[in-house]
Design an enzyme around this catalytic site. Structure first.
Site, PDB file in Angstrom:
ATOM      1  N   PRO A  99      41.509  38.162  43.982  1.00  0.00           N
ATOM      2  CA  PRO A  99      41.203  39.573  44.270  1.00  0.00           C
ATOM      3  C   PRO A  99      40.298  39.743  45.495  1.00  0.00           C
ATOM      4  O   PRO A  99      40.421  40.721  46.229  1.00  0.00           O
ATOM      5  CB  PRO A  99      40.507  40.048  42.987  1.00  0.00           C
ATOM      6  CG  PRO A  99      40.995  39.127  41.919  1.00  0.00           C
ATOM      7  CD  PRO A  99      41.137  37.805  42.591  1.00  0.00           C
ATOM      8  N   CYS A 100      39.404  38.775  45.709  1.00  0.00           N
ATOM      9  CA  CYS A 100      38.548  38.836  46.893  1.00  0.00           C
ATOM     10  C   CYS A 100      39.391  38.708  48.157  1.00  0.00           C
ATOM     11  O   CYS A 100      39.226  39.479  49.121  1.00  0.00           O
ATOM     12  CB  CYS A 100      37.522  37.704  46.869  1.00  0.00           C
ATOM     13  SG  CYS A 100      36.443  37.651  45.434  1.00  0.00           S
ATOM     14  N   ARG A 101      40.273  37.746  48.141  1.00  0.00           N
ATOM     15  CA  ARG A 101      41.116  37.509  49.313  1.00  0.00           C
ATOM     16  C   ARG A 101      42.024  38.711  49.583  1.00  0.00           C
ATOM     17  O   ARG A 101      42.318  39.034  50.745  1.00  0.00           O
ATOM     18  CB  ARG A 101      41.964  36.242  49.107  1.00  0.00           C
ATOM     19  CG  ARG A 101      41.156  34.971  48.817  1.00  0.00           C
ATOM     20  CD  ARG A 101      40.439  34.459  50.045  1.00  0.00           C
ATOM     21  NE  ARG A 101      41.376  34.035  51.075  1.00  0.00           N
ATOM     22  CZ  ARG A 101      41.959  32.828  51.124  1.00  0.00           C
ATOM     23  NH1 ARG A 101      41.685  31.925  50.185  1.00  0.00           N
ATOM     24  NH2 ARG A 101      42.780  32.525  52.100  1.00  0.00           N
TER      25      ARG A 101
END
Length: 352
Positions: free
Chosen positions: A246-248
């Protein structure tokens, strides 16, 4: 019995269960109250206890075992044919074969009318407390108010810890930290509870309007970077990691916002929760995702003191600071990240 509105969901935090000074045991006796003689198998499951099963005898069942913590949500389930077979038959009867309740180190009894899921629990203080919470919510239509009242009136109850852990995000860091400080020493002696306290104290540090804690970390070249060196600019402090999908996925949104807003005096400071084993992956992710702003890390993951000081329990997490270093927004992400940031970031004349 459905407790989903209040029971712990923070379990994404991933606390370890350690530090208990004595082995805790429970016994559970259950009876299905019907004149018919029933058959089948009863199962008990729950995080912190060993899954077990017994045959129903004279409509009764008995379990005993050890617990890893002073209280937990458990389930008992009764099937007179294998569950897979019951589901395949197309029957929805299996939905009434499971019952949730609070188990603690005591002798707990459950009397089940039919359907099985409507059992009455005795011998569990936590269960009685939870019923009182439900009644409070029903009477006042205020979950958080009921949670606060329960914590204040039951400071030594394991349920108070579970409720605080579950509702901390909606209560906010400052209030949650204040409520944590009312818990009894008999509760806060447990390491799992102390870990929550550390997170809540950190969350209180970065509530809206708070001056964010300073830190110094090394960037990808080994240069020491301090948060205070960003004073005079808006800065989005972004906690992420190379292994966090999700960060990426947020990288394109942040990149677009950075390109459009950096001339206003807007910066992003990325803090990676990678560890030494994933250091190369972190550096590769920076290049692959095109992250052109400063990236720092102490390579300690969630054990980083900065992560604790900022109350970061999961990633992605980010905090927008104004030129004075005060938190003015949290968790800005998604396709609208640019517009959300554009509303908050005003042009500044000072340079970093």
């Amino acid at each position: 019995m459905n407790y989903k509105i209040i029971l712990p969901t923070l379990l994404s935090i991933g606390f370890s269960i350690q530090g208990y000074s004595q082995q805790m045991t429970y016994t559970l006796d259950g009876t299905i109250a019907t004149d018919s003689v029933l058959k089948g198998t009863v199962y008990i499951i729950g995080k912190g206890i060993k899954k077990d099963s017994v045959k129903l005898v004279n409509n009764r069942y008995h379990f005993e075992g050890t617990m890893e913590q002073p209280g937990l949500q458990a389930y008992v389930e009764w099937y007179d044919i294998p569950l897979e077979q019951l589901i395949k038959s197309g029957s929805t009867d299996w939905k009434d074969r499971s019952m949730g309740f609070f188990l603690e180190p005591s002798h707990v009894t459950i009397t089940h009318p039919l359907p099985f899921s409507k059992g009455k629990v005795t011998g569990s203080h936590m269960q009685a407390e939870m019923e009182a919470v439900k009644a409070d919510v029903s009477a006042n239509n205020d979950i958080d108010g009921a949670v606060k009242r329960t914590i204040l009136s039951h400071p030594a109850s394991w349920l108070s810890y579970l409720l605080l852990k579950d509702r901390a995000k909606t209560l906010g860091g400052i209030l949650s930290d204040s409520l944590y400080k009312t818990l009894a020493p008999s509760l806060t002696k447990y390491e799992e509870v102390q870990q929550l306290g550390t997170l809540l104290h950190g969350a209180a540090n970065v509530g809206i309007g708070q001056t964010a804690p300073d830190f110094i970390m090394q960037d990808t070249t080994g240069k020491s970077i301090s948060l205070s060196s960003y004073r005079g600019k808006y800065v989005l402090v972004d906690f992420w990691a190379s292994w966090c999908a999700p960060c990426r996925a947020e990288s394109p949104n942040l990149s677009a916002a950075y390109r459009k807003l950096k001339d206003r005096g807007f910066e992003i400071l990325g803090i990676s929760l990678d560890i030494p084993a994933s250091q190369k992956a972190w550096l590769a992710a920076i290049q692959k995702d095109g992250l052109t702003w400063t990236q720092v890390s102490d390579l300690k993951g969630f054990d980083s003191q900065t992560v604790k000081d900022w109350g970061v329990a999961s990633i992605p997490s980010n905090f927008l600071l104004d030129p004075q270093g005060k938190v003015i927004a949290v968790n800005i992400r998604g396709l609208n990240a640019f517009w959300d940031l554009a509303r908050l970031v005003q042009p500044v004349t000072t340079t970093h």
